[in-house]
Design a protein around this motif. Structure first.
Motif, PDB file in Angstrom:
ATOM      1  N   GLY A 153      44.249   3.433  29.325  1.00 19.14           N
ATOM      2  CA  GLY A 153      44.696   3.938  30.533  1.00 19.14           C
ATOM      3  C   GLY A 153      44.106   5.329  30.688  1.00 19.14           C
ATOM      4  O   GLY A 153      44.563   6.087  31.372  1.00 19.14           O
ATOM      5  N   HIS A 154      42.963   5.693  29.860  1.00 17.18           N
ATOM      6  CA  HIS A 154      42.609   6.933  29.628  1.00 17.18           C
ATOM      7  C   HIS A 154      41.163   6.956  30.540  1.00 17.18           C
ATOM      8  O   HIS A 154      40.610   5.768  30.694  1.00 17.18           O
ATOM      9  CB  HIS A 154      42.580   7.658  28.521  1.00 17.18           C
ATOM     10  CG  HIS A 154      43.611   7.637  27.794  1.00 17.18           C
ATOM     11  ND1 HIS A 154      44.766   8.697  28.335  1.00 17.18           N
ATOM     12  CD2 HIS A 154      44.347   6.999  27.151  1.00 17.18           C
ATOM     13  CE1 HIS A 154      45.889   8.598  27.424  1.00 17.18           C
ATOM     14  NE2 HIS A 154      45.696   7.416  26.808  1.00 17.18           N
ATOM     15  N   ARG A 155      40.652   7.882  30.924  1.00 18.09           N
ATOM     16  CA  ARG A 155      39.359   8.115  31.541  1.00 18.09           C
ATOM     17  C   ARG A 155      38.442   9.003  30.872  1.00 18.09           C
ATOM     18  O   ARG A 155      38.079  10.121  31.085  1.00 18.09           O
ATOM     19  CB  ARG A 155      39.567   8.654  33.012  1.00 18.09           C
ATOM     20  CG  ARG A 155      38.270   8.992  33.806  1.00 18.09           C
ATOM     21  CD  ARG A 155      37.730   7.695  34.680  1.00 18.09           C
ATOM     22  NE  ARG A 155      36.926   8.215  35.523  1.00 18.09           N
ATOM     23  CZ  ARG A 155      35.378   8.201  35.272  1.00 18.09           C
ATOM     24  NH1 ARG A 155      35.217   7.787  33.997  1.00 18.09           N
ATOM     25  NH2 ARG A 155      34.472   8.355  36.116  1.00 18.09           N
ATOM     26  N   PRO A 156      37.503   8.435  29.804  1.00 14.60           N
ATOM     27  CA  PRO A 156      36.704   9.118  29.302  1.00 14.60           C
ATOM     28  C   PRO A 156      35.460   9.348  30.242  1.00 14.60           C
ATOM     29  O   PRO A 156      35.413   8.836  31.481  1.00 14.60           O
ATOM     30  CB  PRO A 156      36.113   8.150  28.132  1.00 14.60           C
ATOM     31  CG  PRO A 156      36.962   6.920  28.042  1.00 14.60           C
ATOM     32  CD  PRO A 156      37.673   6.975  29.341  1.00 14.60           C
ATOM     33  N   GLY A 157      34.771  10.354  29.953  1.00 13.12           N
ATOM     34  CA  GLY A 157      33.375  10.983  30.905  1.00 13.12           C
ATOM     35  C   GLY A 157      32.452   9.831  31.006  1.00 13.12           C
ATOM     36  O   GLY A 157      32.469   8.847  30.128  1.00 13.12           O
ATOM     37  N   ASP A 158      31.591  10.038  31.814  1.00 16.64           N
ATOM     38  CA  ASP A 158      30.610   9.316  32.093  1.00 16.64           C
ATOM     39  C   ASP A 158      29.603   9.241  30.982  1.00 16.64           C
ATOM     40  O   ASP A 158      29.563  10.204  29.979  1.00 16.64           O
ATOM     41  CB  ASP A 158      29.378   9.868  33.239  1.00 16.64           C
ATOM     42  CG  ASP A 158      30.223   9.706  34.516  1.00 16.64           C
ATOM     43  OD1 ASP A 158      30.789   8.465  34.652  1.00 16.64           O
ATOM     44  OD2 ASP A 158      30.015  10.792  35.382  1.00 16.64           O
ATOM     45  N   THR A 159      28.978   8.118  30.671  1.00 16.39           N
ATOM     46  CA  THR A 159      28.054   8.169  29.408  1.00 16.39           C
ATOM     47  C   THR A 159      26.572   7.835  29.605  1.00 16.39           C
ATOM     48  O   THR A 159      25.782   7.875  28.780  1.00 16.39           O
ATOM     49  CB  THR A 159      28.596   6.454  28.722  1.00 16.39           C
ATOM     50  OG1 THR A 159      28.415   5.662  29.455  1.00 16.39           O
ATOM     51  CG2 THR A 159      30.043   6.670  28.077  1.00 16.39           C
ATOM     52  N   ASP A 160      26.271   7.834  31.039  1.00 21.94           N
ATOM     53  CA  ASP A 160      24.823   7.667  31.164  1.00 21.94           C
ATOM     54  C   ASP A 160      24.015   8.853  30.935  1.00 21.94           C
ATOM     55  O   ASP A 160      24.386   9.829  31.254  1.00 21.94           O
ATOM     56  CB  ASP A 160      24.720   7.562  32.742  1.00 21.94           C
ATOM     57  CG  ASP A 160      25.340   6.166  33.167  1.00 21.94           C
ATOM     58  OD1 ASP A 160      25.284   5.052  32.522  1.00 21.94           O
ATOM     59  OD2 ASP A 160      25.888   5.958  34.172  1.00 21.94           O
ATOM     60  N   LEU A 161      22.773   8.456  30.202  1.00 22.02           N
ATOM     61  CA  LEU A 161      21.940   9.542  29.504  1.00 22.02           C
ATOM     62  C   LEU A 161      21.479  10.531  30.652  1.00 22.02           C
ATOM     63  O   LEU A 161      21.624  11.722  30.376  1.00 22.02           O
ATOM     64  CB  LEU A 161      20.873   8.936  28.770  1.00 22.02           C
ATOM     65  CG  LEU A 161      19.827   9.790  28.170  1.00 22.02           C
ATOM     66  CD1 LEU A 161      20.523  10.536  27.040  1.00 22.02           C
ATOM     67  CD2 LEU A 161      18.710   8.891  27.379  1.00 22.02           C
ATOM     68  N   PHE A 162      21.278   9.819  31.922  1.00 20.08           N
ATOM     69  CA  PHE A 162      20.618  10.810  33.092  1.00 20.08           C
ATOM     70  C   PHE A 162      21.583  11.679  33.756  1.00 20.08           C
ATOM     71  O   PHE A 162      21.237  12.499  34.216  1.00 20.08           O
ATOM     72  CB  PHE A 162      20.161   9.789  34.231  1.00 20.08           C
ATOM     73  CG  PHE A 162      21.095   9.254  34.947  1.00 20.08           C
ATOM     74  CD1 PHE A 162      21.336   9.767  36.211  1.00 20.08           C
ATOM     75  CD2 PHE A 162      21.596   8.024  34.565  1.00 20.08           C
ATOM     76  CE1 PHE A 162      22.174   9.288  37.213  1.00 20.08           C
ATOM     77  CE2 PHE A 162      22.501   7.553  35.862  1.00 20.08           C
ATOM     78  CZ  PHE A 162      22.884   7.996  36.702  1.00 20.08           C
ATOM     79  N   ILE A 163      22.980  11.502  33.244  1.00 20.52           N
ATOM     80  CA  ILE A 163      23.727  12.308  33.722  1.00 20.52           C
ATOM     81  C   ILE A 163      24.265  13.600  32.831  1.00 20.52           C
ATOM     82  O   ILE A 163      24.763  14.576  33.396  1.00 20.52           O
ATOM     83  CB  ILE A 163      25.188  11.748  34.059  1.00 20.52           C
ATOM     84  CG1 ILE A 163      24.876  10.678  35.159  1.00 20.52           C
ATOM     85  CG2 ILE A 163      26.329  12.540  34.400  1.00 20.52           C
ATOM     86  CD1 ILE A 163      26.418   9.737  35.579  1.00 20.52           C
ATOM     87  N   MET A 164      23.672  13.445  31.482  1.00 21.80           N
ATOM     88  CA  MET A 164      23.934  14.496  30.607  1.00 21.80           C
ATOM     89  C   MET A 164      23.210  16.029  31.323  1.00 21.80           C
ATOM     90  O   MET A 164      22.313  16.038  31.869  1.00 21.80           O
ATOM     91  CB  MET A 164      23.031  14.209  29.459  1.00 21.80           C
ATOM     92  CG  MET A 164      23.024  15.307  28.341  1.00 21.80           C
ATOM     93  SD  MET A 164      22.539  14.713  26.561  1.00 21.80           S
ATOM     94  CE  MET A 164      20.668  14.563  27.102  1.00 21.80           C
TER      95      MET A 164
END
Length: 168
Positions: A153-164
């Motif tokens: 039930g938690h929301r880790p951050g985005d993992t897409d490399l292009f978003i870094m």
């Protein structure tokens, strides 16, 4: 096979993703962190300990520095408190970043030879393969942790490399 820029990018990605993951881990009670969730290593915390242990083992092979503080059989219990884990995670991420910053294209060429406790023999593979495997291992286990955190039930951050973030 790989370049210095790849290593530096992946070191940045590793640190960025670990910060995102540990931000969520800080919000969990110990029972949530250590609950067996049916993953390969059971809990979020055991998987995080395995990942950190593996990072330290590979870094000792890459930079000649100190390896993990516990034996392979104890890798899931590298740390017993979140605070100790978080401190060691940050130090290890800084070590990975420093190592990557010091690389040259020439330092990525040739074999890496070590004794594998898992295989119980000496192993020799190309440095490029070992380094790519190192970063792949991180991504694989962080993906498991991300899935466990999401299922809880938690929301880790985005993992897409292009978003870094660029300056991260």
């Amino acid at each position: 096979m790989i370049t210095v820029e790849y290593c530096r990018t992946m070191a940045r990605y590793n640190a960025w993703q670990n910060r995102s993951m540990t931000d969520v881990m800080r919000s969990l009670k110990k029972a949530e962190l250590t609950k067996d969730r049916g993953a390969f290593f059971g809990s979020i915390f055991a998987t995080a300990n395995h990942l950190l242990w593996g990072d330290q083992l590979w870094m000792s092979r890459f930079d000649g520095g100190i390896g993990p503080s516990v034996a392979p059989k104890d890798h899931l219990k590298l740390h017993d408190t979140l605070d100790a884990y978080l401190s060691d995670r940050m130090r290890t991420d800084a070590r990975i970043t420093r190592w990557a910053q010091g690389l040259t294209q020439v330092s990525l060429i040739g074999p890496l030879t070590w004794y594998s406790g898992v295989l119980e023999r000496e192993v020799s593979k190309t440095k490029g393969l070992c380094i790519a495997g190192f970063f792949n291992h991180q991504t694989h286990h962080r993906g498991q942790i991300h899935a466990m955190l999401t299922a809880a039930g938690h929301r880790p951050g985005d993992t897409d490399l292009f978003i870094m973030p660029d300056g991260d």
